[in-house]
Design a protein around this motif. Structure first.
Motif, PDB file in Angstrom:
ATOM      1  N   GLN A  25       0.830  -1.212   0.000  1.00 27.36           N
ATOM      2  CA  GLN A  25       0.000   0.000   0.000  1.00 27.36           C
ATOM      3  C   GLN A  25       0.863   1.259   0.000  1.00 27.36           C
ATOM      4  N   THR A  26       1.940   1.215   0.762  1.00 20.87           N
ATOM      5  CA  THR A  26       2.879   2.344   0.780  1.00 20.87           C
ATOM      6  C   THR A  26       3.516   2.524  -0.596  1.00 20.87           C
ATOM      7  N   ALA A  27       3.863   1.423  -1.223  1.00 20.68           N
ATOM      8  CA  ALA A  27       4.461   1.475  -2.561  1.00 20.68           C
ATOM      9  C   ALA A  27       3.495   2.075  -3.576  1.00 20.68           C
ATOM     10  N   ILE A  28       2.235   1.704  -3.500  1.00 19.67           N
ATOM     11  CA  ILE A  28       1.232   2.243  -4.433  1.00 19.67           C
ATOM     12  C   ILE A  28       1.165   3.766  -4.327  1.00 19.67           C
ATOM     13  N   VAL A  29       1.128   4.258  -3.105  1.00 19.23           N
ATOM     14  CA  VAL A  29       1.071   5.716  -2.888  1.00 19.23           C
ATOM     15  C   VAL A  29       2.322   6.373  -3.463  1.00 19.23           C
ATOM     16  N   ARG A  30       3.492   5.788  -3.170  1.00 23.12           N
ATOM     17  CA  ARG A  30       4.760   6.345  -3.665  1.00 23.12           C
ATOM     18  C   ARG A  30       4.817   6.310  -5.188  1.00 23.12           C
ATOM     19  N   TRP A  31       4.398   5.171  -5.782  1.00 27.56           N
ATOM     20  CA  TRP A  31       4.419   5.050  -7.243  1.00 27.56           C
ATOM     21  C   TRP A  31       3.560   6.115  -7.898  1.00 27.56           C
ATOM     22  N   ARG A  32       2.357   6.315  -7.373  1.00 23.86           N
ATOM     23  CA  ARG A  32       1.458   7.326  -7.960  1.00 23.86           C
ATOM     24  C   ARG A  32       2.060   8.721  -7.851  1.00 23.86           C
ATOM     25  N   LYS A  33       2.620   9.013  -6.686  1.00 22.01           N
ATOM     26  CA  LYS A  33       3.226  10.331  -6.465  1.00 22.01           C
ATOM     27  C   LYS A  33       4.420  10.522  -7.405  1.00 22.01           C
ATOM     28  N   ASP A  34       5.319   9.540  -7.456  1.00 16.38           N
ATOM     29  CA  ASP A  34       6.499   9.646  -8.322  1.00 16.38           C
ATOM     30  C   ASP A  34       6.105   9.757  -9.789  1.00 16.38           C
ATOM     31  N   TRP A  35       5.083   9.007 -10.189  1.00 13.28           N
ATOM     32  CA  TRP A  35       4.638   9.042 -11.590  1.00 13.28           C
ATOM     33  C   TRP A  35       4.106  10.418 -11.947  1.00 13.28           C
ATOM     34  N   LYS A  36       3.299  10.972 -11.036  1.00 19.93           N
ATOM     35  CA  LYS A  36       2.738  12.310 -11.268  1.00 19.93           C
ATOM     36  C   LYS A  36       3.858  13.347 -11.331  1.00 19.93           C
ATOM     37  N   THR A  37       4.804  13.238 -10.417  1.00 17.83           N
ATOM     38  CA  THR A  37       5.953  14.148 -10.414  1.00 17.83           C
ATOM     39  C   THR A  37       6.729  14.045 -11.718  1.00 17.83           C
ATOM     40  N   ALA A  38       7.005  12.824 -12.144  1.00 16.33           N
ATOM     41  CA  ALA A  38       7.764  12.612 -13.382  1.00 16.33           C
ATOM     42  C   ALA A  38       7.016  13.163 -14.592  1.00 16.33           C
ATOM     43  N   ALA A  39       5.718  12.949 -14.645  1.00 15.72           N
ATOM     44  CA  ALA A  39       4.924  13.456 -15.769  1.00 15.72           C
ATOM     45  C   ALA A  39       4.962  14.982 -15.817  1.00 15.72           C
ATOM     46  N   THR A  40       4.893  15.614 -14.649  1.00 15.93           N
ATOM     47  CA  THR A  40       4.949  17.076 -14.575  1.00 15.93           C
ATOM     48  C   THR A  40       6.315  17.586 -15.022  1.00 15.93           C
ATOM     49  N   ILE A  41       7.366  16.941 -14.569  1.00 15.39           N
ATOM     50  CA  ILE A  41       8.724  17.353 -14.938  1.00 15.39           C
ATOM     51  C   ILE A  41       8.959  17.134 -16.429  1.00 15.39           C
ATOM     52  N   TYR A  42       8.496  16.010 -16.954  1.00 19.36           N
ATOM     53  CA  TYR A  42       8.652  15.739 -18.384  1.00 19.36           C
ATOM     54  C   TYR A  42       7.925  16.810 -19.202  1.00 19.36           C
ATOM     55  N   GLN A  43       6.748  17.204 -18.749  1.00 14.09           N
ATOM     56  CA  GLN A  43       6.025  18.271 -19.452  1.00 14.09           C
ATOM     57  C   GLN A  43       6.819  19.576 -19.413  1.00 14.09           C
ATOM     58  N   ALA A  44       7.440  19.869 -18.277  1.00 17.02           N
ATOM     59  CA  ALA A  44       8.280  21.065 -18.171  1.00 17.02           C
ATOM     60  C   ALA A  44       9.474  20.966 -19.118  1.00 17.02           C
ATOM     61  N   MET A  45      10.017  19.754 -19.260  1.00 20.62           N
ATOM     62  CA  MET A  45      11.117  19.548 -20.205  1.00 20.62           C
ATOM     63  C   MET A  45      10.657  19.821 -21.635  1.00 20.62           C
ATOM     64  N   LEU A  46       9.476  19.326 -21.992  1.00 19.67           N
ATOM     65  CA  LEU A  46       8.936  19.553 -23.336  1.00 19.67           C
ATOM     66  C   LEU A  46       8.702  21.029 -23.597  1.00 19.67           C
ATOM     67  N   THR A  47       8.188  21.723 -22.579  1.00 18.35           N
ATOM     68  CA  THR A  47       7.953  23.165 -22.718  1.00 18.35           C
ATOM     69  C   THR A  47       9.275  23.895 -22.929  1.00 18.35           C
ATOM     70  N   ALA A  48      10.260  23.583 -22.098  1.00 14.03           N
ATOM     71  CA  ALA A  48      11.583  24.217 -22.235  1.00 14.03           C
ATOM     72  C   ALA A  48      12.192  23.880 -23.592  1.00 14.03           C
ATOM     73  N   TYR A  49      12.016  22.656 -24.036  1.00 15.23           N
ATOM     74  CA  TYR A  49      12.538  22.228 -25.337  1.00 15.23           C
ATOM     75  C   TYR A  49      11.887  23.026 -26.461  1.00 15.23           C
ATOM     76  N   SER A  50      10.566  23.175 -26.399  1.00 17.78           N
ATOM     77  CA  SER A  50       9.862  23.909 -27.458  1.00 17.78           C
ATOM     78  C   SER A  50      10.256  25.382 -27.474  1.00 17.78           C
ATOM     79  N   GLN A  51      10.700  25.886 -26.320  1.00 17.98           N
ATOM     80  CA  GLN A  51      11.151  27.275 -26.220  1.00 17.98           C
ATOM     81  C   GLN A  51      12.657  27.402 -26.481  1.00 17.98           C
TER      82      GLN A  51
END
Length: 120
Positions: A25-51
């Motif tokens: 259960q702890t792993a599930i919470v961590r996985w969801r949080k890390d995945w959301k964080t990674a998706a947000t950072i990747y989007q920031a990378m794409l934005t910076a790349y496009s700029q």
């Protein structure tokens, strides 16, 4: 590997009576949080790349959690951003040198601090 729903489903299938249930259960919470964080950072990378903000792409990549899927997704961005950031770093270095030559050390230091460790 990018199969978060399957991993969560598998972890959720662990019975409550199992000794590993709490850690699952702890792993599930961590996985969801890390995945959301990674998706947000990747989007920031794409934005910076496009700029064409190559240094920001590199800075964001340093924040990316160690999730194979997101590391692989960002690999191509990193290769191109690193090559272009090297050129950008040379310009920042020259600007810093020019500022230092005129004894404007505070600005020179600020310029140098913009150069990420990943550039040659």
């Amino acid at each position: 590997s990018g199969q978060l729903p399957q991993a969560i489903s598998l972890a959720e299938s662990i019975p409550m009576t199992s000794q590993v249930y709490p850690s699952a259960q702890t792993a599930i919470v961590r996985w969801r949080k890390d995945w959301k964080t990674a998706a947000t950072i990747y989007q920031a990378m794409l934005t910076a790349y496009s700029q064409e903000n190559w240094l920001e792409v590199l800075r964001q990549r340093k924040k990316l959690p160690e999730i194979t899927h997101w590391q692989e997704q960002s690999a191509a961005l990193m290769r191109e951003a690193t090559a272009k950031a090297d050129k950008q770093a040379i310009r920042l270095l020259q600007q810093a040198y020019d500022e230092a030559a005129t004894r404007n050390f505070a600005v020179a230091i600020q310029l140098l601090q913009q150069i990420p460790e990943e550039v040659s």
